[in-house]
Design an enzyme around this catalytic site. Structure first.
Site, PDB file in Angstrom:
ATOM      1  N   ILE A  97       4.867 -12.112  11.281  1.00  0.00           N
ATOM      2  CA  ILE A  97       6.258 -12.388  11.669  1.00  0.00           C
ATOM      3  C   ILE A  97       6.330 -12.835  13.125  1.00  0.00           C
ATOM      4  N   ALA A 139       4.875  -5.753  17.663  1.00  0.00           N
ATOM      5  CA  ALA A 139       3.516  -5.203  17.551  1.00  0.00           C
ATOM      6  C   ALA A 139       3.530  -3.894  16.771  1.00  0.00           C
ATOM      7  N   THR A 182      12.088  -1.489  10.082  1.00  0.00           N
ATOM      8  CA  THR A 182      11.914  -1.792   8.656  1.00  0.00           C
ATOM      9  C   THR A 182      12.894  -1.003   7.780  1.00  0.00           C
ATOM     10  N   ASP A 183      13.196  -1.553   6.609  1.00  0.00           N
ATOM     11  CA  ASP A 183      14.029  -0.826   5.636  1.00  0.00           C
ATOM     12  C   ASP A 183      13.355   0.469   5.172  1.00  0.00           C
ATOM     13  N   TYR A 233       3.296   5.225   7.688  1.00  0.00           N
ATOM     14  CA  TYR A 233       3.797   3.988   8.312  1.00  0.00           C
ATOM     15  C   TYR A 233       5.287   4.104   8.615  1.00  0.00           C
ATOM     16  N   SER A 234       6.086   4.420   7.594  1.00  0.00           N
ATOM     17  CA  SER A 234       7.538   4.420   7.819  1.00  0.00           C
ATOM     18  C   SER A 234       7.959   5.552   8.755  1.00  0.00           C
ATOM     19  N   SER A 248       6.203   6.560  11.293  1.00  0.00           N
ATOM     20  CA  SER A 248       5.919   6.102  12.665  1.00  0.00           C
ATOM     21  C   SER A 248       6.971   5.086  13.112  1.00  0.00           C
ATOM     22  N   LYS A 249       7.429   4.227  12.206  1.00  0.00           N
ATOM     23  CA  LYS A 249       8.466   3.253  12.572  1.00  0.00           C
ATOM     24  C   LYS A 249       9.790   3.984  12.859  1.00  0.00           C
ATOM     25  N   ASN A 305      11.396  -6.660   2.940  1.00  0.00           N
ATOM     26  CA  ASN A 305      10.083  -7.335   2.803  1.00  0.00           C
ATOM     27  C   ASN A 305      10.161  -8.826   3.106  1.00  0.00           C
ATOM     28  N   TYR A 311       0.342  -2.008  -8.822  1.00  0.00           N
ATOM     29  CA  TYR A 311       0.356  -0.532  -8.722  1.00  0.00           C
ATOM     30  C   TYR A 311       1.300   0.076  -9.765  1.00  0.00           C
ATOM     31  N   ASN A 368       8.144  -5.799  -8.845  1.00  0.00           N
ATOM     32  CA  ASN A 368       6.828  -6.350  -8.516  1.00  0.00           C
ATOM     33  C   ASN A 368       6.261  -7.166  -9.678  1.00  0.00           C
ATOM     34  N   ARG A 386       0.223   3.641  -5.797  1.00  0.00           N
ATOM     35  CA  ARG A 386       0.143   4.036  -4.383  1.00  0.00           C
ATOM     36  C   ARG A 386       0.722   5.452  -4.255  1.00  0.00           C
TER      37      ARG A 386
HETATM   38  P1  NAD Z   1       1.192  -7.916  11.113  1.00  0.00           P
HETATM   39  O1  NAD Z   1       0.350  -6.747  10.767  1.00  0.00           O
HETATM   40  O2  NAD Z   1       1.011  -9.211  10.392  1.00  0.00           O
HETATM   41  O3  NAD Z   1       1.057  -8.245  12.671  1.00  0.00           O
HETATM   42  C1  NAD Z   1       1.049  -7.242  13.645  1.00  0.00           C
HETATM   43  C2  NAD Z   1       0.647  -7.881  14.973  1.00  0.00           C
HETATM   44  O4  NAD Z   1       0.693  -6.849  15.974  1.00  0.00           O
HETATM   45  C3  NAD Z   1      -0.776  -8.436  14.977  1.00  0.00           C
HETATM   46  O5  NAD Z   1      -0.805  -9.684  15.632  1.00  0.00           O
HETATM   47  C4  NAD Z   1      -1.582  -7.406  15.748  1.00  0.00           C
HETATM   48  O6  NAD Z   1      -2.690  -7.944  16.436  1.00  0.00           O
HETATM   49  C5  NAD Z   1      -0.523  -6.882  16.712  1.00  0.00           C
HETATM   50  N1  NAD Z   1      -0.828  -5.515  17.167  1.00  0.00           N
HETATM   51  C6  NAD Z   1      -1.160  -4.439  16.397  1.00  0.00           C
HETATM   52  N2  NAD Z   1      -1.412  -3.370  17.182  1.00  0.00           N
HETATM   53  C7  NAD Z   1      -1.194  -3.776  18.460  1.00  0.00           C
HETATM   54  C8  NAD Z   1      -1.286  -3.129  19.717  1.00  0.00           C
HETATM   55  N3  NAD Z   1      -1.657  -1.842  19.810  1.00  0.00           N
HETATM   56  N4  NAD Z   1      -0.984  -3.828  20.837  1.00  0.00           N
HETATM   57  C9  NAD Z   1      -0.616  -5.158  20.753  1.00  0.00           C
HETATM   58  N5  NAD Z   1      -0.561  -5.816  19.585  1.00  0.00           N
HETATM   59  C10 NAD Z   1      -0.830  -5.143  18.454  1.00  0.00           C
HETATM   60  O7  NAD Z   1       2.701  -7.393  10.973  1.00  0.00           O
HETATM   61  P2  NAD Z   1       4.002  -8.173  10.491  1.00  0.00           P
HETATM   62  O8  NAD Z   1       4.087  -8.119   9.031  1.00  0.00           O
HETATM   63  O9  NAD Z   1       4.071  -9.467  11.201  1.00  0.00           O
HETATM   64  O10 NAD Z   1       5.123  -7.188  11.065  1.00  0.00           O
HETATM   65  C11 NAD Z   1       5.625  -7.346  12.378  1.00  0.00           C
HETATM   66  C12 NAD Z   1       6.664  -6.273  12.641  1.00  0.00           C
HETATM   67  O11 NAD Z   1       7.727  -6.373  11.699  1.00  0.00           O
HETATM   68  C13 NAD Z   1       6.126  -4.843  12.519  1.00  0.00           C
HETATM   69  O12 NAD Z   1       6.728  -4.075  13.516  1.00  0.00           O
HETATM   70  C14 NAD Z   1       6.592  -4.398  11.139  1.00  0.00           C
HETATM   71  O13 NAD Z   1       6.760  -3.006  11.103  1.00  0.00           O
HETATM   72  C15 NAD Z   1       7.911  -5.131  11.029  1.00  0.00           C
HETATM   73  N6  NAD Z   1       8.365  -5.471   9.669  1.00  0.00           N
HETATM   74  C16 NAD Z   1       7.532  -6.147   8.819  1.00  0.00           C
HETATM   75  C17 NAD Z   1       8.023  -6.524   7.569  1.00  0.00           C
HETATM   76  C18 NAD Z   1       7.159  -7.290   6.593  1.00  0.00           C
HETATM   77  O14 NAD Z   1       7.577  -7.504   5.466  1.00  0.00           O
HETATM   78  N7  NAD Z   1       5.982  -7.750   6.969  1.00  0.00           N
HETATM   79  C19 NAD Z   1       9.325  -6.193   7.202  1.00  0.00           C
HETATM   80  C20 NAD Z   1      10.130  -5.483   8.094  1.00  0.00           C
HETATM   81  C21 NAD Z   1       9.641  -5.148   9.330  1.00  0.00           C
HETATM   82  O1  DAU Z   2       9.955  -3.265   3.315  1.00  0.00           O
HETATM   83  C1  DAU Z   2       9.449  -3.765   4.518  1.00  0.00           C
HETATM   84  C2  DAU Z   2       7.963  -3.501   4.558  1.00  0.00           C
HETATM   85  O2  DAU Z   2       7.366  -4.414   3.646  1.00  0.00           O
HETATM   86  C3  DAU Z   2       7.364  -3.660   5.938  1.00  0.00           C
HETATM   87  O3  DAU Z   2       7.908  -2.702   6.795  1.00  0.00           O
HETATM   88  C4  DAU Z   2       5.841  -3.493   5.874  1.00  0.00           C
HETATM   89  O4  DAU Z   2       5.264  -3.757   7.140  1.00  0.00           O
HETATM   90  C5  DAU Z   2       5.281  -4.477   4.866  1.00  0.00           C
HETATM   91  O5  DAU Z   2       3.889  -4.290   4.718  1.00  0.00           O
HETATM   92  C6  DAU Z   2       5.970  -4.322   3.518  1.00  0.00           C
HETATM   93  O6  DAU Z   2       5.618  -3.066   2.894  1.00  0.00           O
HETATM   94  P1  DAU Z   2       5.362  -2.946   1.322  1.00  0.00           P
HETATM   95  O7  DAU Z   2       4.531  -1.769   1.061  1.00  0.00           O
HETATM   96  O8  DAU Z   2       6.652  -3.058   0.574  1.00  0.00           O
HETATM   97  O9  DAU Z   2       4.556  -4.347   1.103  1.00  0.00           O
HETATM   98  P2  DAU Z   2       3.244  -4.685   0.272  1.00  0.00           P
HETATM   99  O10 DAU Z   2       3.108  -6.168   0.317  1.00  0.00           O
HETATM  100  O11 DAU Z   2       2.085  -3.857   0.669  1.00  0.00           O
HETATM  101  O12 DAU Z   2       3.640  -4.264  -1.204  1.00  0.00           O
HETATM  102  C7  DAU Z   2       4.781  -4.822  -1.859  1.00  0.00           C
HETATM  103  C8  DAU Z   2       4.924  -4.103  -3.194  1.00  0.00           C
HETATM  104  O13 DAU Z   2       3.809  -4.455  -4.025  1.00  0.00           O
HETATM  105  C9  DAU Z   2       4.881  -2.592  -3.068  1.00  0.00           C
HETATM  106  O14 DAU Z   2       5.750  -2.013  -4.032  1.00  0.00           O
HETATM  107  C10 DAU Z   2       3.449  -2.229  -3.398  1.00  0.00           C
HETATM  108  C11 DAU Z   2       3.048  -3.298  -4.401  1.00  0.00           C
HETATM  109  N1  DAU Z   2       1.634  -3.676  -4.379  1.00  0.00           N
HETATM  110  C12 DAU Z   2       1.061  -3.978  -3.200  1.00  0.00           C
HETATM  111  C13 DAU Z   2      -0.278  -4.349  -3.126  1.00  0.00           C
HETATM  112  C14 DAU Z   2      -0.916  -4.668  -1.795  1.00  0.00           C
HETATM  113  C15 DAU Z   2       0.909  -3.745  -5.593  1.00  0.00           C
HETATM  114  O15 DAU Z   2       1.459  -3.481  -6.677  1.00  0.00           O
HETATM  115  N2  DAU Z   2      -0.412  -4.109  -5.520  1.00  0.00           N
HETATM  116  C16 DAU Z   2      -1.034  -4.413  -4.346  1.00  0.00           C
HETATM  117  O16 DAU Z   2      -2.266  -4.723  -4.350  1.00  0.00           O
END
Ligand code: NAD
Ligand code: DAU
Length: 343
Positions: free
Chosen positions: A18, A88, A131-132, A157-158, A160-161, A186, A214, A256, A280
């Protein structure tokens, strides 16, 4: 908040999924923006995500870790940071179940380091990207989460957020730091690390490998295109009220299993690739976000329609197979060091 036109925006985690999309979004949409991109390049950070903006004079990449107080302090001590947007994080739920420690270190203590530095250096705005998942899980038919829903995180994870959200709130309440928290559902789109469901599924489908689903696959997620998330964050950064929380969602709930079926169709594969595997632990059943507050205050709503957004996402991974291969093989890990040693 009035953004100081001369001030820089400190984006943390801007080499991840992101964060990198956000850096590019901002450079595209705000010609005068100047960005410091502070990222530790963990396994999830990929300098290749930034290859087209590394030469842009408005964007400076700093290899640094938010857990490192001195390193964080040094960036702020240069002066001129008007705003912090903290992406981050350790972001993968499955990894948090195996090693919660690093999630607390980065997501809680790292965020604390940033808040403290922002307070000491008089930063005008701090946006905490959350995050949600901090709201926990919904039952089928239950109303979507609002900003007033109780905080009930279910995974390390959640949790810590959620802790970081509370710290951002406390820094506003106790010290008057201008903080806002965004909670998004997501995301999907280009450059997502292929441990996450959508790129994992696309990658496996391309290679004719099984898709691990899963449990019964009936968990529901609310999908949002990453560009819509980026525009929402920027709206909140510019117009959000200090001390407030803003939900961001896709208005697009899908199971899913339906998601996997849609991806398989888009990749020209049949359902024989679906493989049901052990669930999971503590798996949240359903998320859904009510983003009325953000819509009322800023007019924001998602622009990407899911079917088209998903088809475009499959196309992106198909046109960028090199990116997928570098990440899958681990080759991407050496890129930053190679660039640095050539300087
Ligand atoms: P990601 O794992 O793809 O990227 C995380 C980035 O943070 C990486 O570039 C990593 O190198 C950097 N990072 C990790 N630890 C660090 C540290 N100690 N110091 C500096 N940089 C560090 O994550 P993402 O999916 O891009 O998510 C970004 C943010 O959005 C996160 O805070 C996540 O909780 C939040 N978020 C993600 C989603 C999603 O669906 N991916 C949804 C809602 C919120
Ligand atoms: O809801 C926001 C969150 O979405 C963010 O805060 C997180 O950083 C991000 O990783 C994501 O979390 P999820 O656990 O929802 O995403 P993930 O892609 O890991 O999984 C999406 C759904 O798919 C979840 O219900 C678990 C399921 N899953 C995931 C994997 C990796 C499977 O069924 N099989 C898989 O191998």
């Amino acid at each position: 908040m009035e953004m100081d036109k001369k001030g820089k925006i400190l984006v943390t985690g801007g080499a991840g999924f992101i964060g990198a999309n956000f850096v590019k979004f901002l450079l595209r949409s705000e010609p005068r923006a100047r960005i410091i991109n502070f990222d530790a390049l963990t396994y999830a950070g990929n300098i290749e995500n930034l290859s087209d903006v590394l030469g842009d004079s408005r964007h400076e990449f700093v290899h640094g870790d938010i857990r490192d107080k001195a390193g964080v302090g040094a960036v702020f001590a240069r002066g001129g940071i008007a705003c912090v947007i903290n992406f981050a994080a350790e972001s993968h739920v499955d990894r948090s179940l195996d090693s919660p420690d690093s999630f607390v270190q980065t997501n809680v203590l790292g965020c604390l380091n940033l808040l403290e530095a922002a307070r000491r250096h008089g930063v005008a705005r701090f946006v905490q990207i959350s995050t949600d998942e901090v709201y926990g899980s919904l039952l089928p038919g239950e109303a979507a989460f609002t900003e007033e829903s109780p905080i009930r995180p279910n995974s390390p994870y959640s949790a810590s957020k959620a802790s970081a959200d509370h710290l951002a709130r406390a820094y506003h309440h106790s010290y008057g730091l201008d903080t806002v928290v965004t909670r998004c559902s997501n995301n999907y789109g280009p450059m997502q690390f292929p441990e996450k469901m959508i790129p994992l599924c696309i990658n496996n489908a391309f290679n004719g490998r099984k898709i691990p689903v899963y449990g019964d696959g009936m968990q529901v997620r609310d999908w949002l295109h990453v560009e819509d998330h980026c525009s929402a964050v920027w709206e909140v950064c510019r117009k959000g009220r200090a001390g407030e929380v803003y939900n961001i969602g896709g208005a697009c709930q899908t199971t899913n299993l339906d998601l996997v079926r849609a991806i398989l169709r888009e990749c020209g594969r049949d359902e024989s690739l679906v493989s049901f595997v052990k669930d999971r632990p503590g798996h949240d059943r359903r998320y859904a976000m009510d983003f009325t507050k953000l819509n009322k205050e800023t007019g924001w709503k998602p622009r990407h329609e899911f079917e088209k957004g998903l088809a475009d996402t499959v196309k992106w991974y198909s046109s960028n197979k090199g990116w997928l291969e570098h990440v899958s093989s681990g080759e991407y890990k050496g890129y930053y060091e190679k660039m640095y040693s050539n300087r």
